[in-house]
Each structure stands twice: as C-alpha cells, then as structure tokens.
Design an enzyme around this catalytic site. Structure first.
Site, PDB file in Angstrom:
ATOM      1  N   ARG A  83       0.791  -1.182   0.073  1.00  0.00           N
ATOM      2  CA  ARG A  83      -0.197   0.162   0.007  1.00  0.00           C
ATOM      3  C   ARG A  83       0.945   1.187  -0.089  1.00  0.00           C
ATOM      4  NH1 ARG A  83      -2.638  -3.941   1.670  1.00  0.00           N
ATOM      5  NH2 ARG A  83      -0.860  -4.440   2.887  1.00  0.00           N
ATOM      6  N   THR A  84       1.862   1.168   0.970  1.00  0.00           N
ATOM      7  CA  THR A  84       2.547   2.619   1.006  1.00  0.00           C
ATOM      8  C   THR A  84       3.419   2.904  -0.365  1.00  0.00           C
ATOM      9  OG1 THR A  84       2.805   2.016   3.331  1.00  0.00           O
ATOM     10  CG2 THR A  84       4.195   3.876   2.652  1.00  0.00           C
ATOM     11  N   LYS A 112      28.092  -3.400  -2.981  1.00  0.00           N
ATOM     12  CA  LYS A 112      29.772  -3.144  -3.363  1.00  0.00           C
ATOM     13  C   LYS A 112      30.281  -2.368  -2.288  1.00  0.00           C
ATOM     14  CE  LYS A 112      28.658  -2.575  -8.507  1.00  0.00           C
ATOM     15  NZ  LYS A 112      28.964  -1.531  -9.270  1.00  0.00           N
ATOM     16  N   ARG A 133      11.447   3.912   2.696  1.00  0.00           N
ATOM     17  CA  ARG A 133      11.154   2.804   3.757  1.00  0.00           C
ATOM     18  C   ARG A 133      12.275   2.043   4.206  1.00  0.00           C
ATOM     19  NH1 ARG A 133       5.852  -0.794   4.478  1.00  0.00           N
ATOM     20  NH2 ARG A 133       5.211   1.123   4.854  1.00  0.00           N
ATOM     21  N   HIS A 167       5.765   6.088  11.415  1.00  0.00           N
ATOM     22  CA  HIS A 167       5.136   6.050  10.015  1.00  0.00           C
ATOM     23  C   HIS A 167       4.221   7.168   9.733  1.00  0.00           C
ATOM     24  CE1 HIS A 167       3.930   4.227   6.325  1.00  0.00           C
ATOM     25  NE2 HIS A 167       3.418   3.072   6.704  1.00  0.00           N
TER      26      HIS A 167
HETATM   27  C1  NCD Z   1       2.238  -0.993   8.108  1.00  0.00           C
HETATM   28  C2  NCD Z   1       3.779  -0.875   8.216  1.00  0.00           C
HETATM   29  O1  NCD Z   1       4.490  -1.222   7.284  1.00  0.00           O
HETATM   30  O2  NCD Z   1       4.173  -0.432   9.409  1.00  0.00           O
HETATM   31  N1  NCD Z   1       1.724  -1.158   6.800  1.00  0.00           N
HETATM   32  C3  NCD Z   1       1.284  -0.152   5.812  1.00  0.00           C
HETATM   33  O3  NCD Z   1       2.126   0.686   5.708  1.00  0.00           O
HETATM   34  N2  NCD Z   1       0.050   0.277   6.004  1.00  0.00           N
HETATM   35  C4  NCD Z   1       1.636  -2.063   9.046  1.00  0.00           C
HETATM   36  C5  NCD Z   1       2.129  -3.124   9.094  1.00  0.00           C
HETATM   37  O4  NCD Z   1       3.059  -3.754   8.467  1.00  0.00           O
HETATM   38  O5  NCD Z   1       1.873  -3.964  10.080  1.00  0.00           O
END
Ligand code: NCD
Length: 351
Positions: A83-84, A112, A133, A167
């Site tokens: 999703r993100t 490397k 991320r 997040h």
């Molecule tokens: C979450 C995350 O990655 O922190 N997912 C997301 O971004 N919607 C929640 C999770 O992984 O449990």
C-alpha cells in the site's frame, strides 16, 4: 567524522533536531509525526479534499497531472510494502511526477560496500524528492540530516516507515479517515479511540498517538499484550500534552465503549528470539461474536496487511474503514507532496 557528527546530532532531544527538517517555517522533510501541528493537518486535509474533488472530472485530472510535471521522485523501499509504495507511486503520477525506484538494497551499490549516506546523496543528484522505507529506525532521519547539513545538494525526504519507530504518512491518512468518519459527529475531538495489538513495535500506532494528541479531549485505550505494550516515550509525550489514556489486555474490555477501534498485526519480523510465538494474540482479534456488541457508530480501522485481526465477516460493514484508509492514502500523500513543493496555491488555477 560524519558518523561522529551524526552521533552528536542524533543524541539531542527531538525539539532541538526538528529545525533541521524545516525551511522558512514550513515542513521540508517529513520524518516524524511530531513535526505536524493542528493547523498543518487542517491545511493538508483541505488540500486532500480539493484533490479528490478535482479528480472527479477529466479536466480536473489533467490539471492535477500538470502540477509537478517538472519534478521527479525516487522511491527507496528496501523493506516490504504494498500500500505505501503503490499509494506514493500513484500519488506522484497523479501530479505528473516521474518516479524511479529501488525496492531491494541487493540491486543497489550497497552490495559493493557503498555507505547508505553516499547512496542517498546519489539519489539527490537525480531527483527532486526521495521517499524512504527502511527496516532501520532513524534511517530516514539520518538521510535527511546528511542531505541538509553534509551535502551541497538537498532534496526533501519523506519517511514511508522507519523500522519500529515511525510511519508519519500512515498516521496522516488514519487521522484524515477518522475526520471523515466523525464529520457529522463533532469531529475527532473528545472521541475514545482503541489502539489494539502490538503497540510496542507497531510504528503506525506510535505515529498515530502523536497526531491524535492534537485533538482536544481525545482519550486513547491502549489494548496490548503486556510484552508488547506501548512504549514509555509515547506515553510520556501523551502525558505531557494532557492526553488521557487507559491500558487493557483484551479487546473485549473496550469493545462496547469506544468510538474507533484500530487493529494491528503482531510485528514478528522484529522478534529477537521468537518471542511473538509465546503470545496469545486472539485477545486482540475482532471476532464474529464482537460484531453485535459494537455500537452503531463505532468504526474499525487497520493499516493492513491483515492476518486474522479482523473477521472477514465485517468487511462489508459500513463501519469497516480499512478499505477507505487505503484509498485515502494516495490522496493524502499527493496533498503532502504538493505541499512540500509549495504548489498548493496552484490549485486556485484549477479549471
Ligand atoms: C504497516 C507498516 O508497514 O508499518 N503497513 C502499512 O504501511 N500500511 C503496518 C504493518 O506492516 O503491520
């Protein structure tokens, strides 16, 4: 040298570090939920609504796709994401931005021996925005710090999830979804919201607490196994802001008395030695027999991915907002990106 400067920077209290991620009183990087105040949220959500309205027509969509045509984004996602990643990528495309991506550090020069700092500095040579991320807490902050203080070329960084810590954009879309849900019920102010599950290692609920604190009278019910209770840093911050919270060890205790239930999964990828296996997580599931006990206005949320935290029997219930959350994510992220490029006023020229 750089490492020792980072060490001394990162040991300062948060309020001393935050100015590094601002420019002229505006957000420049988005690293922490604590960077947002209430008026930032109101402004962002107003932009989000305008984007959603404009997107209902073809001329509106064409207009949106012209707003950031001259900009490029890099999605550096070295931790799994559906999703993100997709919502950020589509948010960029919606605004006309081009995007490139690295989804696995094995395909970058890190294998490397390149340092992560150098990797991020390289991205800044090619793009105008970096969305990150990472499994490491603090990576997004370090990347933004390097670009802002150690490099002659800086571009904004958005934290799309940093280890167990934060997040912030998920928290934005969660609050936007809550605002929509309670728009005819006095808004978020004064609502009782249950956060359920692995609150210790769940970065979404940690960030969400900081944003909920901006709404007067909100009370948070922390429902977690004692091994994975919400950590002291968040509890202390809530306490300092006068936010009331209660703690519980099963969902049953609060099911009939809250306005919103926010379920999360066990974050077992962060186990040091299989400790999740010892937890009976069923106490944190929304089960079939809970449904009749939910009040008619209580909404249910989940950042997803879901395992068994919410019975699929609830999926078509109008109080199930988890699909709406995922949809809202793209729009809130598009609004944030437009804001970071200081082009939100361009919306006034919309057809
Ligand atoms: C979450 C995350 O990655 O922190 N997912 C997301 O971004 N919607 C929640 C999770 O992984 O449990």
């Amino acid at each position: 040298m750089l490492q020792s400067r980072w060490q001394s920077f990162s040991q300062q209290p948060l309020d001393k570090r935050l100015p590094v991620f601002e420019r002229h009183g505006r957000l420049y990087d988005v690293i922490f939920a604590q960077q947002f105040n209430r008026s930032d949220l109101d402004q962002l959500f107003a932009i989000t609504q305008r984007l959603q309205t404009l997107a209902q027509s073809k001329p509106g969509l064409d207009f949106l796709a012209s707003l950031l045509l001259d900009k490029r984004a890099m999605l550096f996602f070295v931790q799994p994401s559906t999703r993100t990643f997709l919502s950020f990528q589509n948010a960029c495309h919606l605004l006309g931005m081009k995007s490139s991506e690295i989804r696995n550090s094995f395909t970058s020069s890190e294998v490397k021996g390149e340092s992560q700092e150098d990797t991020v500095r390289m991205f800044a040579s090619y793009v105008d925005l970096i969305i990150v991320r990472h499994f490491e807490e603090g990576f997004a902050e370090k990347a933004a710090w390097v670009l802002n203080t150690e490099s002659d070329q800086s571009v904004p960084i958005i934290n799309g999830g940093s280890g167990k810590d934060q997040h912030p954009t998920q928290a934005l879309l969660d609050v936007y979804t809550l605002q929509q849900a309670f728009q005819n019920a006095g808004g978020i102010n004064g609502k009782r919201i249950a956060l359920v599950g692995d609150l210790k290692r769940g970065r979404t609920v940690r960030s969400l607490c900081h944003l909920l604190a901006l709404y007067p009278g909100v009370e948070i019910a922390m429902v977690a196994p004692k091994e994975f209770a919400m950590q002291q840093d968040v509890l202390l911050s809530l306490h300092q802001q006068g936010v009331r919270y209660t703690t519980h060890d099963k969902l049953d205790d609060v099911i009939s008395s809250v306005d919103a239930i926010y379920c999360t999964r066990l974050q077992d990828e962060y186990d040091a030695a299989g400790e999740s296996a010892a937890i009976d997580y069923k106490n944190f599931y929304l089960r079939d027999d809970h449904i009749p006990r939910l009040s008619s206005h209580t909404v249910v949320m989940h950042p997803f991915p879901r395992r068994a935290e919410i019975t699929t029997a609830f999926d078509r219930d109008p109080r199930a907002l988890y699909w709406q959350q995922a949809r809202n994510g793209m729009w809130v992220r598009a609004a944030l990106i437009l804001y970071l490029f200081q082009r939100e006023t361009w919306l006034d020229r919309a057809p």
